[in-house]
Design a protein around this motif. Structure first.
Motif, PDB file in Angstrom:
ATOM      1  N   GLU A 131      -9.108   8.510   2.359  1.00 36.14           N
ATOM      2  CA  GLU A 131      -9.655   7.173   2.589  1.00 36.14           C
ATOM      3  C   GLU A 131     -11.180   7.317   2.680  1.00 36.14           C
ATOM      4  O   GLU A 131     -11.658   8.099   3.502  1.00 36.14           O
ATOM      5  CB  GLU A 131      -9.177   6.611   3.919  1.00 36.14           C
ATOM      6  CG  GLU A 131      -7.718   6.274   4.020  1.00 36.14           C
ATOM      7  CD  GLU A 131      -7.361   5.967   5.471  1.00 36.14           C
ATOM      8  OE1 GLU A 131      -7.630   4.846   5.928  1.00 36.14           O
ATOM      9  OE2 GLU A 131      -6.835   6.857   6.158  1.00 36.14           O
ATOM     10  N   GLY A 141       0.821  -1.200   0.000  1.00 36.21           N
ATOM     11  CA  GLY A 141       0.000   0.000   0.000  1.00 36.21           C
ATOM     12  C   GLY A 141       0.855   1.250   0.000  1.00 36.21           C
ATOM     13  O   GLY A 141       0.554   2.231  -0.692  1.00 36.21           O
ATOM     14  N   THR A 142       1.921   1.221   0.767  1.00 41.86           N
ATOM     15  CA  THR A 142       2.813   2.380   0.846  1.00 41.86           C
ATOM     16  C   THR A 142       3.365   2.736  -0.528  1.00 41.86           C
ATOM     17  O   THR A 142       3.383   3.900  -0.933  1.00 41.86           O
ATOM     18  CB  THR A 142       3.983   2.082   1.818  1.00 41.86           C
ATOM     19  OG1 THR A 142       3.433   1.716   3.087  1.00 41.86           O
ATOM     20  CG2 THR A 142       4.898   3.265   1.973  1.00 41.86           C
ATOM     21  N   LYS A 156      -3.738  -4.908   0.370  1.00 40.13           N
ATOM     22  CA  LYS A 156      -4.429  -5.840   1.272  1.00 40.13           C
ATOM     23  C   LYS A 156      -5.232  -6.924   0.534  1.00 40.13           C
ATOM     24  O   LYS A 156      -4.654  -7.860   0.016  1.00 40.13           O
ATOM     25  CB  LYS A 156      -5.313  -5.056   2.245  1.00 40.13           C
ATOM     26  CG  LYS A 156      -4.472  -4.086   3.118  1.00 40.13           C
ATOM     27  CD  LYS A 156      -5.218  -3.607   4.324  1.00 40.13           C
ATOM     28  CE  LYS A 156      -4.540  -2.421   5.000  1.00 40.13           C
ATOM     29  NZ  LYS A 156      -3.522  -2.716   5.955  1.00 40.13           N
ATOM     30  N   TRP A 168      -4.108   7.468   7.167  1.00 37.04           N
ATOM     31  CA  TRP A 168      -2.872   6.660   7.127  1.00 37.04           C
ATOM     32  C   TRP A 168      -2.722   6.065   5.741  1.00 37.04           C
ATOM     33  O   TRP A 168      -3.605   5.335   5.270  1.00 37.04           O
ATOM     34  CB  TRP A 168      -2.897   5.549   8.180  1.00 37.04           C
ATOM     35  CG  TRP A 168      -1.729   4.609   8.066  1.00 37.04           C
ATOM     36  CD1 TRP A 168      -1.775   3.271   7.799  1.00 37.04           C
ATOM     37  CD2 TRP A 168      -0.325   4.937   8.228  1.00 37.04           C
ATOM     38  NE1 TRP A 168      -0.503   2.745   7.778  1.00 37.04           N
ATOM     39  CE2 TRP A 168       0.410   3.748   8.030  1.00 37.04           C
ATOM     40  CE3 TRP A 168       0.372   6.124   8.492  1.00 37.04           C
ATOM     41  CZ2 TRP A 168       1.802   3.692   8.106  1.00 37.04           C
ATOM     42  CZ3 TRP A 168       1.772   6.076   8.567  1.00 37.04           C
ATOM     43  CH2 TRP A 168       2.465   4.870   8.385  1.00 37.04           C
ATOM     44  N   HIS A 169      -1.618   6.411   5.089  1.00 35.70           N
ATOM     45  CA  HIS A 169      -1.394   5.937   3.715  1.00 35.70           C
ATOM     46  C   HIS A 169      -0.072   5.188   3.595  1.00 35.70           C
ATOM     47  O   HIS A 169       0.439   5.015   2.500  1.00 35.70           O
ATOM     48  CB  HIS A 169      -1.409   7.124   2.751  1.00 35.70           C
ATOM     49  CG  HIS A 169      -2.630   7.985   2.895  1.00 35.70           C
ATOM     50  ND1 HIS A 169      -3.864   7.601   2.430  1.00 35.70           N
ATOM     51  CD2 HIS A 169      -2.806   9.189   3.493  1.00 35.70           C
ATOM     52  CE1 HIS A 169      -4.753   8.545   2.718  1.00 35.70           C
ATOM     53  NE2 HIS A 169      -4.147   9.514   3.362  1.00 35.70           N
ATOM     54  N   ILE A 210      -7.116   1.092   0.105  1.00 37.89           N
ATOM     55  CA  ILE A 210      -6.306  -0.047   0.548  1.00 37.89           C
ATOM     56  C   ILE A 210      -7.060  -0.887   1.587  1.00 37.89           C
ATOM     57  O   ILE A 210      -6.919  -2.108   1.623  1.00 37.89           O
ATOM     58  CB  ILE A 210      -4.930   0.463   1.002  1.00 37.89           C
ATOM     59  CG1 ILE A 210      -4.148   0.836  -0.262  1.00 37.89           C
ATOM     60  CG2 ILE A 210      -4.162  -0.564   1.835  1.00 37.89           C
ATOM     61  CD1 ILE A 210      -3.010   1.771  -0.074  1.00 37.89           C
ATOM     62  N   ILE A 211      -7.910  -0.261   2.361  1.00 32.99           N
ATOM     63  CA  ILE A 211      -8.792  -1.031   3.260  1.00 32.99           C
ATOM     64  C   ILE A 211     -10.167  -1.244   2.623  1.00 32.99           C
ATOM     65  O   ILE A 211     -10.726  -2.332   2.682  1.00 32.99           O
ATOM     66  CB  ILE A 211      -8.937  -0.319   4.621  1.00 32.99           C
ATOM     67  CG1 ILE A 211      -7.612  -0.337   5.386  1.00 32.99           C
ATOM     68  CG2 ILE A 211     -10.023  -0.989   5.460  1.00 32.99           C
ATOM     69  CD1 ILE A 211      -7.656   0.317   6.757  1.00 32.99           C
ATOM     70  N   ASP A 220      -7.771   6.416  -1.420  1.00 30.03           N
ATOM     71  CA  ASP A 220      -6.960   5.331  -0.873  1.00 30.03           C
ATOM     72  C   ASP A 220      -7.940   4.230  -0.475  1.00 30.03           C
ATOM     73  O   ASP A 220      -8.627   4.317   0.545  1.00 30.03           O
ATOM     74  CB  ASP A 220      -6.154   5.826   0.340  1.00 30.03           C
ATOM     75  CG  ASP A 220      -5.317   4.709   0.949  1.00 30.03           C
ATOM     76  OD1 ASP A 220      -5.645   3.532   0.711  1.00 30.03           O
ATOM     77  OD2 ASP A 220      -4.362   5.017   1.686  1.00 30.03           O
TER      78      ASP A 220
HETATM   79  C1  LIG Z   1      -5.629   3.086   4.144  1.00 26.81           C
HETATM   80  C2  LIG Z   1      -4.214   2.573   4.073  1.00 26.81           C
HETATM   81  N1  LIG Z   1      -3.375   3.065   3.154  1.00 26.81           N
HETATM   82  C3  LIG Z   1      -2.116   2.629   3.042  1.00 26.81           C
HETATM   83  C4  LIG Z   1      -1.622   1.661   3.877  1.00 26.81           C
HETATM   84  C5  LIG Z   1      -0.207   1.182   3.728  1.00 26.81           C
HETATM   85  O1  LIG Z   1      -0.215  -0.116   3.215  1.00 26.81           O
HETATM   86  P1  LIG Z   1       1.013  -1.114   3.478  1.00 26.81           P
HETATM   87  O2  LIG Z   1       1.031  -1.376   4.948  1.00 26.81           O
HETATM   88  O3  LIG Z   1       0.671  -2.317   2.651  1.00 26.81           O
HETATM   89  O4  LIG Z   1       2.240  -0.425   2.999  1.00 26.81           O
HETATM   90  C6  LIG Z   1      -2.449   1.107   4.844  1.00 26.81           C
HETATM   91  C7  LIG Z   1      -1.943   0.076   5.745  1.00 26.81           C
HETATM   92  O5  LIG Z   1      -2.480  -0.251   6.759  1.00 26.81           O
HETATM   93  C8  LIG Z   1      -3.782   1.584   4.966  1.00 26.81           C
HETATM   94  O6  LIG Z   1      -4.604   1.114   5.896  1.00 26.81           O
END
Ligand SMILES: Cc1ncc(COP(=O)(O)O)c(C=O)c1O
Length: 430
Positions: free
Chosen positions: A204, A120-121, A265, A147-148, A239-240, A237
């Motif tokens: 998010e 995700g990062t 994820k 949080w990204h 990712i969740i 974002d």
């Molecule tokens: C909304 C969101 N973006 C980005 C990330 C970062 O992802 P990663 O931990 O796979 O680098 C996370 C991780 O928890 C997240 O919850």
């Protein structure tokens, strides 16, 4: 943590002493540490985790909300086992990249094209670069509590106090074009961005690590209009929320379509992955045949498009694409929120349970929880205590974090959570 935990986890304790010598805090990610020491796991299947002492836990953390079908689902294990007979990592182009990208494009409204990466990062890093490349502007707007991942320009205003740097080693130069705005507050966004040149607003659809706070639909719609008016790209974002709130993620759930969306994820089916997706004219900046330097936007890496992650992700998306599983999980998530809220309401303890689809979080507070400030004004020590007591009863939330439902959580397991939560609040009264 009461003595019972230490009695139950003597081998984990030994592991932790060994771990502390070779891993800072004895862990691979500091959020996984909790007092007096975390348990160490050696088995995970379905809804369960087992630790090295043989204790079994119903897992509501689910690998950082990755395992929507539970740990090690049969279809994923079969596909991965087959794949690794053919190669673990090709490092050249292959069929699965095309297949998974096609699947994402059919499922995710904003996705005309896809690029894969490993976390995700990484996906947030490349999305920011792409937005800057496409717009020729530098400013990036991020939300309080968002949080990204640990990418420097986004590693800001994650947890109060926001005036304090989130980590040492972050230099002002990396953060100077990051503008912080309040969540669920369109006027606040407008006010704080007035005199900046902005490439993108990154949000998010549900503040995840920031306390499971759903965005207000009208707020997201307003944000979309604001971005259109100001020629700012809107980045979700996901990712969740991706492949969890709806087959097309938060954008489908809310009916607000961003320009770029990033995923991780669930998309990797339990293996490392990240993805940047978006509108064709934006994504094509990553095509050096169309955009030569200096307008080309770089993305890449050794393990990008790793076939093991891709085949696992493809299996998971096949299970999710018709929306049945997600629909059912969202319904169960909403019911669990109500049931938990009811358990707490029967006590004198003030609690607000927030949820969005299959994600939920308990906040020990009487006030409505609409932003990260309310999350941190709540009684976090009590939340920690509640989660630690649940661990002793074989129910695992990463302490102070949200929970996630997966298809493998049984009604009995949810009932167990409700019963132990009720016992917890009763113990506080007496
Ligand atoms: C909304 C969101 N973006 C980005 C990330 C970062 O992802 P990663 O931990 O796979 O680098 C996370 C991780 O928890 C997240 O919850």
């Amino acid at each position: 943590m009461p003595a019972k935990y230490e009695q139950q986890t003597s081998k984990s304790k030994e592991f932790h002493y060994r771990a502390r010598k070779v891993l800072p805090a004895g862990v691979s990610y500091f959020i996984r540490f909790f007092e007096p020491y975390p348990f160490y796991v050696n088995w995970a299947q379905g809804s369960k985790l087992k630790d090295v002492d043989g204790n079994e836990y119903t897992d509501f953390w689910m690998g950082h909300y990755t395992h929507i079908l539970g740990h090690s689902p049969q279809n994923v294990i079969a596909a991965v086992s087959e794949q690794i007979q053919h190669g673990t990592h090709y490092g050249v182009s292959h069929e699965l990249e095309v297949m998974l990208a096609e699947k994402i494009v059919t499922m995710v409204p904003c996705a005309d094209m896809v690029r894969f990466c490993n976390s995700g990062t990484e996906s947030s890093m490349y999305a920011v670069r792409l937005a800057r490349s496409f717009t020729g502007k530098n400013g990036i707007v991020k939300f309080e509590g968002g949080w990204h991942g640990g990418y420097d320009p986004l590693h800001k205003a994650v947890k109060p106090p926001f005036e304090m740097s989130a980590s040492s080693g972050l230099v002002d130069e990396a953060l100077k074009d990051t503008i912080i705005v309040p969540y669920n507050d369109l006027n606040g966004v407008i006010r704080k961005t007035d005199d900046h040149e902005i490439a993108a607003i990154l949000i998010e659809p549900v503040l995840g690590a920031g306390g499971c706070i759903p965005a207000n639909r009208e707020f997201l719609k307003g944000l979309r209009e604001f971005c259109d008016d100001r020629q700012i790209l809107l980045i979700f974002d996901e990712i969740i929320t991706g492949f969890r709130l709806a087959p097309g993620g938060g954008q489908e759930y809310y009916g607000v379509i961003p320009d770029i969306a990033i995923f991780g994820k669930i998309l990797g089916g339990g293996f490392p992955i990240g993805a940047v997706t978006g509108k064709r004219e934006i994504m094509e900046r990553m095509d050096p045949m169309l955009f030569e330097r200096p307008s080309f936007s770089f993305q890449g890496g050794t393990f990008t498009g790793n076939p093991t992650s891709l085949v696992a992700g493809l299996e998971v998306l096949k299970s999710l694409e018709d929306g049945q599983i997600i629909h059912d999980l969202n319904r169960r998530g909403e019911r669990l929120r109500k049931d938990l809220q009811e358990v707490f309401s029967s006590s004198t303890i003030d609690v607000n349970v927030t949820n969005a689809g299959s994600l939920f979080c308990t906040h020990f507070t009487a006030e409505p929880v609409n932003d990260v400030h309310a999350v941190f004004r709540a009684d976090r020590r009590r939340l920690l205590d509640y989660h630690l007591k649940l661990i002793e009863k074989g129910i695992f939330f990463l302490p102070t974090h949200s929970g996630a439902l997966s298809t493998v959580h049984s009604e009995e397991e949810l009932q167990h959570l409700l019963v132990e939560s009720e016992k917890y609040v009763k113990s506080l009264k007496s």
